[in-house]
Design an enzyme around this catalytic site. Sequence first.
Site, PDB file in Angstrom:
ATOM      1  N   SER A  24       4.572  -8.301   1.958  1.00  0.00           N
ATOM      2  CA  SER A  24       3.765  -8.740   3.580  1.00  0.00           C
ATOM      3  C   SER A  24       2.160  -8.071   3.199  1.00  0.00           C
ATOM      4  O   SER A  24       1.593  -7.655   3.948  1.00  0.00           O
ATOM      5  CB  SER A  24       4.168  -8.345   4.461  1.00  0.00           C
ATOM      6  OG  SER A  24       4.654  -6.671   4.495  1.00  0.00           O
ATOM      7  N   ALA A  27      -1.488 -10.629  -0.613  1.00  0.00           N
ATOM      8  CA  ALA A  27      -0.725 -11.809  -1.479  1.00  0.00           C
ATOM      9  C   ALA A  27       0.211 -12.650  -0.712  1.00  0.00           C
ATOM     10  O   ALA A  27       0.293 -13.644  -0.437  1.00  0.00           O
ATOM     11  CB  ALA A  27      -0.546 -11.163  -2.659  1.00  0.00           C
ATOM     12  N   SER A  54       1.283  -2.137   0.275  1.00  0.00           N
ATOM     13  CA  SER A  54       0.032  -1.399  -0.396  1.00  0.00           C
ATOM     14  C   SER A  54      -1.326  -1.753   0.062  1.00  0.00           C
ATOM     15  O   SER A  54      -2.065  -1.000  -0.117  1.00  0.00           O
ATOM     16  CB  SER A  54       0.245  -1.660  -2.310  1.00  0.00           C
ATOM     17  OG  SER A  54       1.391  -0.980  -2.722  1.00  0.00           O
ATOM     18  N   ALA A  58      -5.471   0.256   0.681  1.00  0.00           N
ATOM     19  CA  ALA A  58      -6.547  -0.008  -0.170  1.00  0.00           C
ATOM     20  C   ALA A  58      -7.805   0.432   0.585  1.00  0.00           C
ATOM     21  O   ALA A  58      -8.132   0.223   1.837  1.00  0.00           O
ATOM     22  CB  ALA A  58      -6.542  -1.590  -0.627  1.00  0.00           C
ATOM     23  N   GLU A 126     -18.450   0.176  -7.504  1.00  0.00           N
ATOM     24  CA  GLU A 126     -17.053   0.961  -7.988  1.00  0.00           C
ATOM     25  C   GLU A 126     -17.343   0.926  -9.526  1.00  0.00           C
ATOM     26  O   GLU A 126     -18.047   0.273  -9.915  1.00  0.00           O
ATOM     27  CB  GLU A 126     -15.813   0.227  -7.557  1.00  0.00           C
ATOM     28  CG  GLU A 126     -15.633   0.668  -6.060  1.00  0.00           C
ATOM     29  CD  GLU A 126     -14.276   0.174  -5.437  1.00  0.00           C
ATOM     30  OE1 GLU A 126     -13.761   1.106  -4.643  1.00  0.00           O
ATOM     31  OE2 GLU A 126     -13.923  -0.432  -6.116  1.00  0.00           O
ATOM     32  N   HIS A 246      -5.519   6.171 -11.494  1.00  0.00           N
ATOM     33  CA  HIS A 246      -6.775   6.206 -10.656  1.00  0.00           C
ATOM     34  C   HIS A 246      -7.371   7.579 -11.002  1.00  0.00           C
ATOM     35  O   HIS A 246      -6.571   8.589 -10.858  1.00  0.00           O
ATOM     36  CB  HIS A 246      -6.609   6.199  -9.119  1.00  0.00           C
ATOM     37  CG  HIS A 246      -7.837   5.744  -8.276  1.00  0.00           C
ATOM     38  ND1 HIS A 246      -8.887   6.847  -8.330  1.00  0.00           N
ATOM     39  CD2 HIS A 246      -8.099   4.790  -7.906  1.00  0.00           C
ATOM     40  CE1 HIS A 246      -9.924   6.531  -7.521  1.00  0.00           C
ATOM     41  NE2 HIS A 246      -9.628   5.057  -7.243  1.00  0.00           N
ATOM     42  N   ARG A 295     -12.508   2.596 -14.876  1.00  0.00           N
ATOM     43  CA  ARG A 295     -11.571   3.838 -14.824  1.00  0.00           C
ATOM     44  C   ARG A 295     -10.736   4.405 -15.726  1.00  0.00           C
ATOM     45  O   ARG A 295     -10.421   5.560 -15.508  1.00  0.00           O
ATOM     46  CB  ARG A 295     -10.829   3.762 -13.249  1.00  0.00           C
ATOM     47  CG  ARG A 295      -9.971   2.533 -13.186  1.00  0.00           C
ATOM     48  CD  ARG A 295      -9.331   2.664 -11.894  1.00  0.00           C
ATOM     49  NE  ARG A 295     -10.086   2.368 -10.791  1.00  0.00           N
ATOM     50  CZ  ARG A 295      -9.724   1.617  -9.512  1.00  0.00           C
ATOM     51  NH1 ARG A 295      -8.405   1.402  -9.467  1.00  0.00           N
ATOM     52  NH2 ARG A 295     -10.704   1.533  -8.765  1.00  0.00           N
ATOM     53  N   HIS A 356      -1.586   4.527 -10.325  1.00  0.00           N
ATOM     54  CA  HIS A 356      -2.205   3.485  -9.228  1.00  0.00           C
ATOM     55  C   HIS A 356      -2.100   2.130  -9.123  1.00  0.00           C
ATOM     56  O   HIS A 356      -1.773   1.635  -8.120  1.00  0.00           O
ATOM     57  CB  HIS A 356      -3.903   3.768  -9.555  1.00  0.00           C
ATOM     58  CG  HIS A 356      -4.812   3.146  -8.300  1.00  0.00           C
ATOM     59  ND1 HIS A 356      -4.403   3.267  -6.940  1.00  0.00           N
ATOM     60  CD2 HIS A 356      -5.496   2.272  -8.303  1.00  0.00           C
ATOM     61  CE1 HIS A 356      -5.617   2.703  -6.091  1.00  0.00           C
ATOM     62  NE2 HIS A 356      -5.878   1.869  -7.114  1.00  0.00           N
ATOM     63  N   ARG A 391      -7.338  -3.169 -15.132  1.00  0.00           N
ATOM     64  CA  ARG A 391      -7.961  -3.929 -13.833  1.00  0.00           C
ATOM     65  C   ARG A 391      -9.255  -3.392 -13.482  1.00  0.00           C
ATOM     66  O   ARG A 391      -9.509  -1.958 -13.374  1.00  0.00           O
ATOM     67  CB  ARG A 391      -7.032  -3.812 -12.828  1.00  0.00           C
ATOM     68  CG  ARG A 391      -7.362  -4.390 -11.466  1.00  0.00           C
ATOM     69  CD  ARG A 391      -6.603  -4.312 -10.560  1.00  0.00           C
ATOM     70  NE  ARG A 391      -6.332  -2.758 -10.128  1.00  0.00           N
ATOM     71  CZ  ARG A 391      -6.981  -2.425  -9.069  1.00  0.00           C
ATOM     72  NH1 ARG A 391      -7.778  -2.951  -7.991  1.00  0.00           N
ATOM     73  NH2 ARG A 391      -6.845  -0.982  -8.613  1.00  0.00           N
ATOM     74  N   LEU A 397      -7.237  -6.976  -4.645  1.00  0.00           N
ATOM     75  CA  LEU A 397      -7.282  -7.860  -3.325  1.00  0.00           C
ATOM     76  C   LEU A 397      -7.618  -9.185  -3.580  1.00  0.00           C
ATOM     77  O   LEU A 397      -7.006 -10.276  -2.833  1.00  0.00           O
ATOM     78  CB  LEU A 397      -7.847  -7.132  -2.230  1.00  0.00           C
ATOM     79  CG  LEU A 397      -7.408  -5.712  -1.641  1.00  0.00           C
ATOM     80  CD1 LEU A 397      -8.566  -5.069  -0.704  1.00  0.00           C
ATOM     81  CD2 LEU A 397      -6.187  -5.795  -0.914  1.00  0.00           C
TER      82      LEU A 397
HETATM   83  C1  SIN Z   1     -10.688   2.599  -4.673  1.00  0.00           C
HETATM   84  O1  SIN Z   1     -10.890   2.551  -3.556  1.00  0.00           O
HETATM   85  O2  SIN Z   1     -10.990   3.654  -5.675  1.00  0.00           O
HETATM   86  C2  SIN Z   1      -9.528   1.901  -5.075  1.00  0.00           C
HETATM   87  C3  SIN Z   1      -9.774   0.534  -5.302  1.00  0.00           C
HETATM   88  C4  SIN Z   1      -9.155  -0.098  -6.388  1.00  0.00           C
HETATM   89  O3  SIN Z   1      -8.150   0.266  -6.745  1.00  0.00           O
HETATM   90  O4  SIN Z   1      -9.219  -1.310  -6.584  1.00  0.00           O
END
Ligand code: SIN
Length: 580
Positions: A24, A27, A54, A58, A126, A246, A295, A356, A391, A397
């Site tokens: 839920s 996706a 999850s 976010a 980011e 992460h 990352r 992560h 990723r 998302l």
């Molecule tokens: C973050 O806010 O650093 C995570 C975002 C993500 O994993 O896409």
Amino acid sequence: MTGIRLTAPAPGWSIDADVVVVGSGVAGLTTALRCAAAGLATVVVTKARLDDGSTRWAQGGIAAALGEGDTPEQHLDDTLVAGAGLCDEAAVRMLVTEGPDAVRRLIGTGAHFDTTESGDIALTREGGHHRRRIAHAGGDATGAEISRALVEAVREAALHTVENALVLDLLTDAEGRTAGVTLHVMGEGQHDGVGAVHAPAVVLATGGMGQVFSATTNPAVSTGDGVALALRAGAEVSDLEFVQFHPTVLFLGAGSEGQQPLVSEAVRGEGAHLVDAAGTRFMLGRHELAELAPRDIVAKAITRRMELLGTEHMYLDARHFGAEMWEQRFPTILAACRAHGIDPVTEPVPVAPAAHYASGGIRTDLRGRTTVPGLYACGEVACTGVHGANRLASNSLLEGLVFAERIAADIVEDRPRAGAAETGDGGEPSPLIAPEARSTIQRIMTRGAGVLRSAESLAAAAEELEALHNSAASAVETGEPKVAVPGVEAWEATNLLLVSRVLVAAARQREETRGCHWREDRPERDDENWRRHLVVRLTPERRPVLCRTKTQAFGPVHPTQAPDCAAAPPTHSADVTEEP
Ligand code: SIN
């Protein structure tokens, strides 16, 4: 079909539907809303409450080329760079071109994103993004807002939902087509205990597997249930070795286990610096984007610095934001830090990498179809080819949203059909392992298959995991009294063990460093041999078969069905076999 299923009581109740969506998050709920809007009888099954997955956690946001001067092409370039040579360009192109409209439709569903003074969507940056293209909500509560809007829409549409339900196994008909799922509901409402939802289309949107490791940003429900189910059902999984760590998770002390608070990359996007205890900005000169490098690069740099200095964390310094900016832009992170006695307004925040995101998962095509007819996968549980070896931040998302719409369109167009579900009595039930094994698995995986991996560490992990696997099987064979009884904790631990074994088998096989797979003994990227995906399926004896393929796309002949693909021996991975 493998005929493998978890040991569980026979279903005591059932529901009939056209589609069952398991999960839920963004996706699952987007798929369910689209299927229901097209008139399909849709059931949503979720492990906890509707808003407990999850997605809700976010922070940073959702990436899409929405800003002035930004284009899908630029978003594509950044995604391909982060994916370190393993993205499927067609999948990424689809993501970045369909993404902006999908976000607008999400807004139409009721999600409120933060806006600028002139009323445009506010965008941040980011890691790995060369532009401001991350839409956010409630400052750093993007997932919570998306979840709120979708849950509200699901309630308004009066969809049939079954909460507190752990999915167990796929049901298939005599021809091997998907015919539904078995599940266990934790005693609420009209369904209780083990039951079945019969449906010719099953969409797995069960999220990730972060609980495979001791410290993770994932909630406790992220135990790899979808990937484990798919493997037992004979589906192929791909790229499982690529686990994203992460870089900046709040450090709560050595040995902290379970879900840890995320400190969003968006904090760095707004100008926070990574420093060591002496205040040195160690990312400068390492990458043109410094703290905003992809990352994997930041996580590695932090880990190297920690090793060099013999410390367990680094610091994120954003004191220069001031109290007002912290309160308005990052209220969730501020509250989490203060709850743990750290005030980011006056002191640097201790951070360390933690598991992560699973970049790999159940192998799908561009319509979200898996290698089992009628079975779809969407979101983190899927491997669509979008993420490659790593990723790009805030693409997940978006992937959930875009592929959910594609899956719903495919189901509506194709209307999968199935005969009666086979009872499964002929299949071998998988021996369960004891719930206590969960923390043992997490320790094995953290030590052997975490941020730093080597042939040696992975071999040790494989051996320990195999011993757990064998002890469960021999307990059943000898009728030992300590054999685990069916129940949620034993099913979860058994799923964790299966996905861990497959992940380690793939990580041992990939003898190079690429994206978020970092082999200390093989520090270079090896494009000649390893610009390939590792595709895995399970034999009826529950051993992984590994094959490498050049593309994520699959056709009528699947690589793991090639006659020369070998099963992994108990404590050693198989030889790599090329696609036919
Ligand atoms: C973050 O806010 O650093 C995570 C975002 C993500 O994993 O896409």
